[in-house]
Motif scaffolding. Sequence first.
Motif, PDB file in Angstrom:
ATOM      1  N   ARG A   9      -1.449  -6.246 -11.575  1.00 17.87           N
ATOM      2  CA  ARG A   9      -2.427  -7.320 -11.700  1.00 17.87           C
ATOM      3  C   ARG A   9      -3.727  -6.882 -11.041  1.00 17.87           C
ATOM      4  NH1 ARG A   9      -1.048 -13.577 -10.461  1.00 17.87           N
ATOM      5  NH2 ARG A   9      -3.138 -14.419 -10.320  1.00 17.87           N
ATOM      6  N   VAL A  11      -7.664  -7.669  -9.815  1.00 17.68           N
ATOM      7  CA  VAL A  11      -8.613  -8.720  -9.449  1.00 17.68           C
ATOM      8  C   VAL A  11      -9.857  -8.084  -8.848  1.00 17.68           C
ATOM      9  CG1 VAL A  11      -6.876 -10.492  -8.959  1.00 17.68           C
ATOM     10  CG2 VAL A  11      -7.604  -8.926  -7.144  1.00 17.68           C
ATOM     11  N   PRO A  13     -11.790  -7.968  -5.698  1.00 16.82           N
ATOM     12  CA  PRO A  13     -11.518  -8.411  -4.323  1.00 16.82           C
ATOM     13  C   PRO A  13     -12.716  -9.141  -3.707  1.00 16.82           C
ATOM     14  CG  PRO A  13     -11.688  -6.007  -4.434  1.00 16.82           C
ATOM     15  CD  PRO A  13     -11.814  -6.508  -5.837  1.00 16.82           C
ATOM     16  N   TYR A  14     -12.428 -10.125  -2.845  1.00 13.92           N
ATOM     17  CA  TYR A  14     -13.434 -10.867  -2.102  1.00 13.92           C
ATOM     18  C   TYR A  14     -14.048  -9.957  -1.049  1.00 13.92           C
ATOM     19  CZ  TYR A  14     -15.055 -14.291   1.424  1.00 13.92           C
ATOM     20  OH  TYR A  14     -15.778 -15.004   2.334  1.00 13.92           O
ATOM     21  N   ASP A  85      -7.260 -20.974   5.803  1.00 13.76           N
ATOM     22  CA  ASP A  85      -7.126 -20.392   4.456  1.00 13.76           C
ATOM     23  C   ASP A  85      -5.693 -20.534   3.952  1.00 13.76           C
ATOM     24  OD1 ASP A  85      -9.756 -19.661   4.291  1.00 13.76           O
ATOM     25  OD2 ASP A  85      -9.430 -17.538   4.712  1.00 13.76           O
ATOM     26  N   PHE A 111     -13.802 -19.559  -1.337  1.00 16.94           N
ATOM     27  CA  PHE A 111     -12.416 -19.314  -1.727  1.00 16.94           C
ATOM     28  C   PHE A 111     -11.854 -20.363  -2.693  1.00 16.94           C
ATOM     29  CE2 PHE A 111     -11.656 -16.179   1.781  1.00 16.94           C
ATOM     30  CZ  PHE A 111     -11.150 -15.187   0.974  1.00 16.94           C
ATOM     31  N   VAL A 114     -11.558 -19.023  -6.082  1.00 19.08           N
ATOM     32  CA  VAL A 114     -10.615 -17.897  -6.041  1.00 19.08           C
ATOM     33  C   VAL A 114      -9.170 -18.403  -6.099  1.00 19.08           C
ATOM     34  CG1 VAL A 114      -9.709 -16.038  -4.575  1.00 19.08           C
ATOM     35  CG2 VAL A 114     -12.183 -16.335  -4.824  1.00 19.08           C
ATOM     36  N   TRP A 115      -8.855 -19.411  -5.271  1.00 18.65           N
ATOM     37  CA  TRP A 115      -7.489 -19.952  -5.293  1.00 18.65           C
ATOM     38  C   TRP A 115      -7.194 -20.637  -6.628  1.00 18.65           C
ATOM     39  CZ3 TRP A 115      -9.104 -22.042   0.045  1.00 18.65           C
ATOM     40  CH2 TRP A 115      -8.848 -21.081   1.013  1.00 18.65           C
TER      41      TRP A 115
ATOM     42  N   MET B  93       3.558 -10.631  -6.707  1.00 16.95           N
ATOM     43  CA  MET B  93       2.330 -11.120  -7.337  1.00 16.95           C
ATOM     44  C   MET B  93       1.535  -9.994  -7.985  1.00 16.95           C
ATOM     45  SD  MET B  93      -0.256 -13.551  -5.318  1.00 16.95           S
ATOM     46  CE  MET B  93       0.541 -14.841  -4.439  1.00 16.95           C
ATOM     47  N   THR B  94       1.552  -8.825  -7.350  1.00 18.56           N
ATOM     48  CA  THR B  94       0.713  -7.716  -7.816  1.00 18.56           C
ATOM     49  C   THR B  94       1.371  -6.922  -8.940  1.00 18.56           C
ATOM     50  OG1 THR B  94      -0.042  -7.514  -5.521  1.00 18.56           O
ATOM     51  CG2 THR B  94      -0.663  -5.731  -7.023  1.00 18.56           C
ATOM     52  N   GLU B 226      -2.618   4.171  -5.243  1.00 20.14           N
ATOM     53  CA  GLU B 226      -2.952   3.199  -6.292  1.00 20.14           C
ATOM     54  C   GLU B 226      -2.206   1.879  -6.100  1.00 20.14           C
ATOM     55  OE1 GLU B 226      -2.963   4.935 -10.094  1.00 20.14           O
ATOM     56  OE2 GLU B 226      -3.544   3.065 -11.093  1.00 20.14           O
ATOM     57  N   LEU B 227      -0.914   1.962  -5.774  1.00 16.99           N
ATOM     58  CA  LEU B 227      -0.153   0.718  -5.551  1.00 16.99           C
ATOM     59  C   LEU B 227      -0.690  -0.029  -4.334  1.00 16.99           C
ATOM     60  CD1 LEU B 227       3.649   1.442  -6.223  1.00 16.99           C
ATOM     61  CD2 LEU B 227       1.809   0.933  -7.827  1.00 16.99           C
ATOM     62  N   ALA B 230      -3.996  -1.756  -4.998  1.00 14.11           N
ATOM     63  CA  ALA B 230      -3.836  -2.952  -5.838  1.00 14.11           C
ATOM     64  C   ALA B 230      -3.318  -4.129  -5.015  1.00 14.11           C
ATOM     65  CB  ALA B 230      -2.884  -2.654  -7.001  1.00 14.11           C
ATOM     66  N   ASP B 233      -6.181  -5.421  -2.850  1.00 12.46           N
ATOM     67  CA  ASP B 233      -7.153  -6.175  -3.659  1.00 12.46           C
ATOM     68  C   ASP B 233      -6.661  -7.598  -3.891  1.00 12.46           C
ATOM     69  OD1 ASP B 233      -8.811  -4.016  -3.774  1.00 12.46           O
ATOM     70  OD2 ASP B 233      -8.391  -3.510  -5.860  1.00 12.46           O
ATOM     71  N   ILE B 234      -5.385  -7.726  -4.260  1.00 14.70           N
ATOM     72  CA  ILE B 234      -4.826  -9.071  -4.483  1.00 14.70           C
ATOM     73  C   ILE B 234      -4.879  -9.861  -3.182  1.00 14.70           C
ATOM     74  CG2 ILE B 234      -2.676 -10.346  -4.919  1.00 14.70           C
ATOM     75  CD1 ILE B 234      -3.719  -9.405  -7.503  1.00 14.70           C
ATOM     76  N   TYR B 236      -6.718  -9.510  -0.341  1.00 12.04           N
ATOM     77  CA  TYR B 236      -8.050  -9.872   0.145  1.00 12.04           C
ATOM     78  C   TYR B 236      -8.733 -10.856  -0.798  1.00 12.04           C
ATOM     79  CZ  TYR B 236      -7.277  -5.778   3.042  1.00 12.04           C
ATOM     80  OH  TYR B 236      -6.733  -4.862   3.905  1.00 12.04           O
ATOM     81  N   SER B 237      -8.273 -10.908  -2.058  1.00  9.82           N
ATOM     82  CA  SER B 237      -8.933 -11.808  -3.001  1.00  9.82           C
ATOM     83  C   SER B 237      -8.696 -13.259  -2.614  1.00  9.82           C
ATOM     84  CB  SER B 237      -8.435 -11.560  -4.424  1.00  9.82           C
ATOM     85  OG  SER B 237      -7.180 -12.169  -4.638  1.00  9.82           O
ATOM     86  N   PHE B 238      -7.628 -13.538  -1.857  1.00 10.82           N
ATOM     87  CA  PHE B 238      -7.431 -14.944  -1.526  1.00 10.82           C
ATOM     88  C   PHE B 238      -7.152 -15.234  -0.059  1.00 10.82           C
ATOM     89  CE2 PHE B 238      -3.196 -13.525  -2.470  1.00 10.82           C
ATOM     90  CZ  PHE B 238      -2.386 -14.249  -1.630  1.00 10.82           C
ATOM     91  N   ASN B 239      -7.011 -14.220   0.762  1.00  9.32           N
ATOM     92  CA  ASN B 239      -6.882 -14.471   2.196  1.00  9.32           C
ATOM     93  C   ASN B 239      -7.173 -13.181   2.944  1.00  9.32           C
ATOM     94  OD1 ASN B 239      -6.331 -15.384   4.739  1.00  9.32           O
ATOM     95  ND2 ASN B 239      -4.444 -16.431   4.190  1.00  9.32           N
ATOM     96  N   SER B 240      -8.361 -13.091   3.528  1.00  6.40           N
ATOM     97  CA  SER B 240      -8.805 -11.822   4.102  1.00  6.40           C
ATOM     98  C   SER B 240      -8.204 -11.542   5.468  1.00  6.40           C
ATOM     99  CB  SER B 240     -10.321 -11.820   4.270  1.00  6.40           C
ATOM    100  OG  SER B 240     -10.942 -12.421   3.187  1.00  6.40           O
TER     101      SER B 240
END
Lengths: 351, 351
Positions: A9, A11, A13-14, A85, A111, A114-115, B93-94, B226-227, B230, B233-234, B236-240
Amino acid sequence: MKAWEDKIRRVVPYTPGEQPKRPVIKLNTNECPYPPSPSVEQAMRALDADTLRLYPDTEALPLVKALSAAYGVEEDQIFVGVGSDDVLAMAFMTFFQGEKPILFPDITYSFYDVWAELFRIPYEKVPLDGTFHIGKEDYYRENGGVIFPNPNAPTAIAEDLDFIRDILRHNQDVIVIVDEAYIDFSEKPSAKELLDEFENLLVVQTFSKSRAMAGMRIGYAFGSRELIKAMKDIKYSFNSYTMNLPSQMAGAAAAADQDYLKHTVQKVVATRERTQKRLAELGFSFPKSEANFVFASHKTKPAREIYEALKKKDIYVRYFDKPRIYNYLRITIGTDAQMDQLFDALEKILR
Amino acid sequence: MKAWEDKIRRVVPYTPGEQPKRPVIKLNTNECPYPPSPSVEQAMRALDADTLRLYPDTEALPLVKALSAAYGVEEDQIFVGVGSDDVLAMAFMTFFQGEKPILFPDITYSFYDVWAELFRIPYEKVPLDGTFHIGKEDYYRENGGVIFPNPNAPTAIAEDLDFIRDILRHNQDVIVIVDEAYIDFSEKPSAKELLDEFENLLVVQTFSKSRAMAGMRIGYAFGSRELIKAMKDIKYSFNSYTMNLPSQMAGAAAAADQDYLKHTVQKVVATRERTQKRLAELGFSFPKSEANFVFASHKTKPAREIYEALKKKDIYVRYFDKPRIYNYLRITIGTDAQMDQLFDALEKILR
């Protein structure tokens, strides 16, 4: 492309506020310039490392009991998480389940969308008005849920209880979340005053700002028994143990010291008032801040240039390269000494 | 029904192992009976509470560096999270994104199907054979991903590198996750030895068992660049910021003390061997354990009755009321003294 790569998956990143490793004046992530309550250090010292071998209490009872005592809210009306968060993400998962779009401001905590994307929740961003205020009437229509911060970020504008009550009255068939990360810095009361009136209200707060414990990751929510139970059910269904023992003990100690919290807030607010006066003299305009930051725009100098010039002088503020707010800086309130250095730097940059 | 009640997502909450508040002999959640490394207490004492006002390092670099040094794995091949549950949920999730079902054993860690349901991932449970072993050939078919623990839980059976290599060879177009919560107690090597061979392999470990830090919530994964990228990225995209400062510092201290880890494991393994001998004498049968627990069934007395009788004597073991394993107890290895009390109690119960 490798055979397994399409299983990942992807995305965007933030990008969080910069966390420079060398010493700088750090006014970019709304941290507190003062240390946490001395009781936090005592709690950490008192922690018996041997007890770490056991799983922590799933419900984080020491912390929940301390919050209950500090705020006069029943224990079964409190949910705690690893930073607000975590609490907010869990609330999105639990309460925003419908087909109708949830509503939140276009200029707000970054966020929320994002969520919504992550959990595949339809959403609609409701524009703030020309003075960056939330138009409450914009939320008087069919939706799948409502969330907004109060005070809002990055605008620093707070609304009063009547305003929030009006939004709740017009949204009795969905869950309404008020995200109060900055409420302690405001003169407006917390929406927790409305908990007895509205069972569909969730109020979220954090230890990261006024309690100076961002490094500890503690957030919490107040709500009706039914909302809190639903959030716990979702949480325990996929991760029973998230808040570690040091957070539970240090959080409980901090919650028990409300006097220290008030004292810290008073200092930050005094510096904020001084900062607003000085920024106005320097040619900045901004909404009157009720948070621990000021959202300011200069009358002639573009925000991005000021941001970059300050960074060269090792002063970090936050700049958002986004529609409507690209000419604003979000400046965290530091100590008086830090703000004096900011003013000196700004004087030179704006000369 | 209230108007907003249909907006709530409802789930059946998971029931974790009992965490009794009064002192009991607790052999039900696979915790370590010995304390963490003394360096953990030192790290906690050395922590400056003032630094808690700042957000913690997003990447948990102190911990990542310590793990890199301890295991000889590059920093950008390491992902850390708030317990291995957090790491595993993030991996689901990833990496488990396809339409084809992911595969895992029918008797295994009970959160796999929970996460699959939560993230709406199709899955298929592959039955263990009659001796509770994983049949590797069962995984040689089209799927959306593979995950299994090694050693498996609650069976305590471990497989060797060739077995894991065979599964990887037959699954080169999906991500394969080996969940090694108990690997330190096994004589079999970690699948991290296969990282150079397979870029689609993720190996997950934890500080909760062999490092005696369940209360700290620390898990980690090794994988290809790479893993790992990924997953970050997932995340940090929703909780840093999820891993708090105490976990980063105490975790780094523990990772740097591999000698202490080995010493703890040796003690637990010695007690496990003694325990297996004694349980056999008492009429129990069990797969040879390579973990810090034994999965045992008595030749005449039903497991549930033994479980309840032990509980009355304040000795807690784990009982699963599930198909195929309802006549088994999962008994965590405690100290020698605790196990002696268990044997005494069992003698009386089985008399």
